[in-house]
Scaffold this active site. Structure first.
Site, PDB file in Angstrom:
ATOM      1  N   ASP A 191       0.838  -1.205   0.000  1.00 22.48           N
ATOM      2  CA  ASP A 191       0.000   0.000   0.000  1.00 22.48           C
ATOM      3  C   ASP A 191       0.875   1.258   0.000  1.00 22.48           C
ATOM      4  O   ASP A 191       1.944   1.257  -0.600  1.00 22.48           O
ATOM      5  CB  ASP A 191      -0.928  -0.044   1.225  1.00 22.48           C
ATOM      6  CG  ASP A 191      -2.278   0.589   0.955  1.00 22.48           C
ATOM      7  OD1 ASP A 191      -2.342   1.822   0.844  1.00 22.48           O
ATOM      8  OD2 ASP A 191      -3.272  -0.151   0.854  1.00 22.48           O
ATOM      9  N   HIS A 223      -3.594   5.945   3.550  1.00 23.34           N
ATOM     10  CA  HIS A 223      -4.307   4.747   3.114  1.00 23.34           C
ATOM     11  C   HIS A 223      -3.695   3.475   3.695  1.00 23.34           C
ATOM     12  O   HIS A 223      -4.403   2.603   4.214  1.00 23.34           O
ATOM     13  CB  HIS A 223      -4.301   4.707   1.585  1.00 23.34           C
ATOM     14  CG  HIS A 223      -5.206   3.707   0.974  1.00 23.34           C
ATOM     15  ND1 HIS A 223      -4.783   2.451   0.601  1.00 23.34           N
ATOM     16  CD2 HIS A 223      -6.518   3.763   0.637  1.00 23.34           C
ATOM     17  CE1 HIS A 223      -5.791   1.792   0.053  1.00 23.34           C
ATOM     18  NE2 HIS A 223      -6.854   2.561   0.066  1.00 23.34           N
ATOM     19  N   ASN A 322     -13.779   0.604  -6.799  1.00 19.92           N
ATOM     20  CA  ASN A 322     -14.814   1.576  -6.411  1.00 19.92           C
ATOM     21  C   ASN A 322     -15.337   2.402  -7.579  1.00 19.92           C
ATOM     22  O   ASN A 322     -15.689   3.560  -7.407  1.00 19.92           O
ATOM     23  CB  ASN A 322     -14.240   2.550  -5.373  1.00 19.92           C
ATOM     24  CG  ASN A 322     -13.554   1.867  -4.234  1.00 19.92           C
ATOM     25  OD1 ASN A 322     -14.017   0.840  -3.752  1.00 19.92           O
ATOM     26  ND2 ASN A 322     -12.442   2.410  -3.810  1.00 19.92           N
ATOM     27  N   SER A 394     -11.130  -0.869  -0.450  1.00 20.47           N
ATOM     28  CA  SER A 394      -9.852  -0.903   0.274  1.00 20.47           C
ATOM     29  C   SER A 394     -10.052  -1.226   1.741  1.00 20.47           C
ATOM     30  O   SER A 394      -9.229  -1.915   2.361  1.00 20.47           O
ATOM     31  CB  SER A 394      -9.160   0.464   0.188  1.00 20.47           C
ATOM     32  OG  SER A 394      -8.431   0.605  -0.989  1.00 20.47           O
TER      33      SER A 394
END
Length: 445
Positions: A191, A223, A322, A394
């Site tokens: 990530d 994130h 998404n 996520s």
């Protein structure tokens, strides 16, 4: 003859973007190619590409070698071979790309050759709709009622609006009812890095590495720290309710997405996958992806590497993406989650309904949603030692990674295939279509 068709699309060709202010995941190409080689005959494929397409000289990297990989992947005069994965990221001049593809199709030792693409963090950055109440009346469905008692349904619904001790997500997956902690199991999160000084996480991080040129593993985006917190946050956070699934799992943090935009490349992710497998990760969690068109095939390179990881005992989970704007606009599961050997995770709201942004299993050949998990208004760790709520597939993905760590603790000798099967078979059936939620709501053992 190489397996499967080569991707001949022009570099820079952009698919139609979904409407709405969601995080961009367009089909952006770097100009490099990702080459998957026969593990028993790597040199033949590379030599064929040198002779016919004049690829840049090859630097060889083994899985645990992290130093300078980020810089090597950025150099236009170097190709990089990850020996343990038998995968290479090659530099080739634009006028030689056709020769590369032609050679790859004819050379038996080259399994796949695909353009390297950009990937992005799978998080919603648009303003959220008004939050729903926690677990309103469970949707009626005869099949669900037949398969579960009223008591089990009540357990899945959880205590209404009680987030004093546990986040709604942990209650939904019944992590609050599990005695397992993931103790000793390694979860690799690929990530934007991690806040290594976060008081909830600092003592749990085994290894870190950055594959982003010019950036340390420290998370300047937020994130990665959030996802790591959901997968493996502590039993007793410094503040607020517990938010981590596998509270005693060990953390491997690989930075593959940059601080500014949460973006990276296939090569950075492949390097991190090799690193994670070499460091003994039982689970690799990837809350990232790139847009997939209706009817688009899954990437062969990721699929083959996921198969090899499974053979070495590592399960890979990834965000479904998404891009959707439900109910009218549903986009396919993103890559690399659309690979058959990677678990694709969809997002659920507090009402246990599919989140409006969550992509669907509308493509075949691996493009299914395999399981669904809490992904809306999820509270977890944030850089600077704090906390925040975020939404996206996520946020759903590390819930699944954490539960896999619990299963690995419970059955330490289980194969990766066994862990996947246990995860999917224990899911709680939902009334939504299988294309949206797969096996159903994730459940902790």
């Amino acid at each position: 003859m190489a397996n499967g068709p080569m991707d001949r699309r022009a570099f820079g060709e952009q698919p139609e973007r979904p409407n709405g202010p969601l995080t961009g995941q367009g089909a952006e190409y770097t100009g490099r190619y990702v080459i998957l080689l026969d593990p028993s005959n790597q040199e033949s494929g590379l030599e064929a590409l040198r002779a016919s397409a004049d690829i840049a000289p090859v630097e060889r990297i083994r899985g645990t070698e992290a130093a300078n990989v980020a810089e090597l992947l950025e150099r236009p005069d170097v190709s990089v071979l990850f020996e343990e994965l038998s995968a290479a990221v090659v530099e080739v001049r634009p006028d030689q790309r056709h020769a590369l593809v032609t050679t790859a199709e004819a050379e038996p030792s080259i399994i796949a050759a695909e353009p390297e693409r950009m990937v992005y963090a799978s998080v919603i950055t648009a303003p959220q709709q008004a939050p729903t109440a926690f677990f309103p009346a469970y949707r009626s469905d005869e099949e669900v009622v037949e398969r579960h008692t009223k008591a089990e349904i009540a357990a899945a619904q959880g205590p209404a609006s009680d987030e004093q001790n546990w986040t709604w997500g942990l209650q939904a997956i019944r992590a609050n009812m599990s005695s397992l902690t993931g103790r000793g199991v390694k979860i690799a999160v690929l990530d934007t890095g991690v806040d290594t000084d976060h008081p909830d996480l600092a003592g749990r991080i085994d290894e870190t590495v950055s594959f982003v040129p010019g950036e340390t593993v420290e998370d300047g985006h937020g994130h990665g720290t959030h996802c790591i917190g959901t997968a493996a946050g502590p039993a007793s956070p410094q503040q607020g309710p517990r938010y981590g699934v596998a509270c005693e799992a060990r953390i491997l943090a690989a930075k593959v997405l940059d601080n500014a935009s949460g973006s990276g490349t296939d090569g950075q992710i492949l390097a991190a996958m090799a690193w994670a497998v070499a460091h003994g990760a039982r689970v690799i969690s990837m809350s990232l992806g790139a847009l997939v068109r209706p009817g688009e095939l899954f990437p062969q390179t990721y699929e083959q590497l996921a198969q090899r990881a499974l053979q070495r005992g590592t399960v890979i989970v990834a965000a479904a993406g998404n891009d959707s704007g439900r109910p009218q606009d549903i986009w396919p599961v993103s890559r690399p989650a659309n690979c058959p050997s990677i678990l694709a995770v969809g997002s659920l709201d507090k009402a246990l309904t599919t989140s409006f942004f969550s992509n669907g299993g509308i493509n075949g050949q691996g493009g299914e949603v395999n399981i669904a998990a809490p992904g809306r208004d999820v509270r977890s760790a944030a850089p600077g030692g704090g906390y925040k709520s975020m939404s996206g597939t996520s946020m759903a993905t590390p819930h699944v990674a954490g539960v896999l760590a619990l299963l690995a603790q419970a059955t330490p000798n289980a194969s990766a295939a066994d862990l996947k099967a246990s995860l999917l078979s224990s899911a709680f059936p939902l009334a939504q279509p299988v294309t949206d939620v797969g096996s159903g709501l994730l459940q902790a053992p």
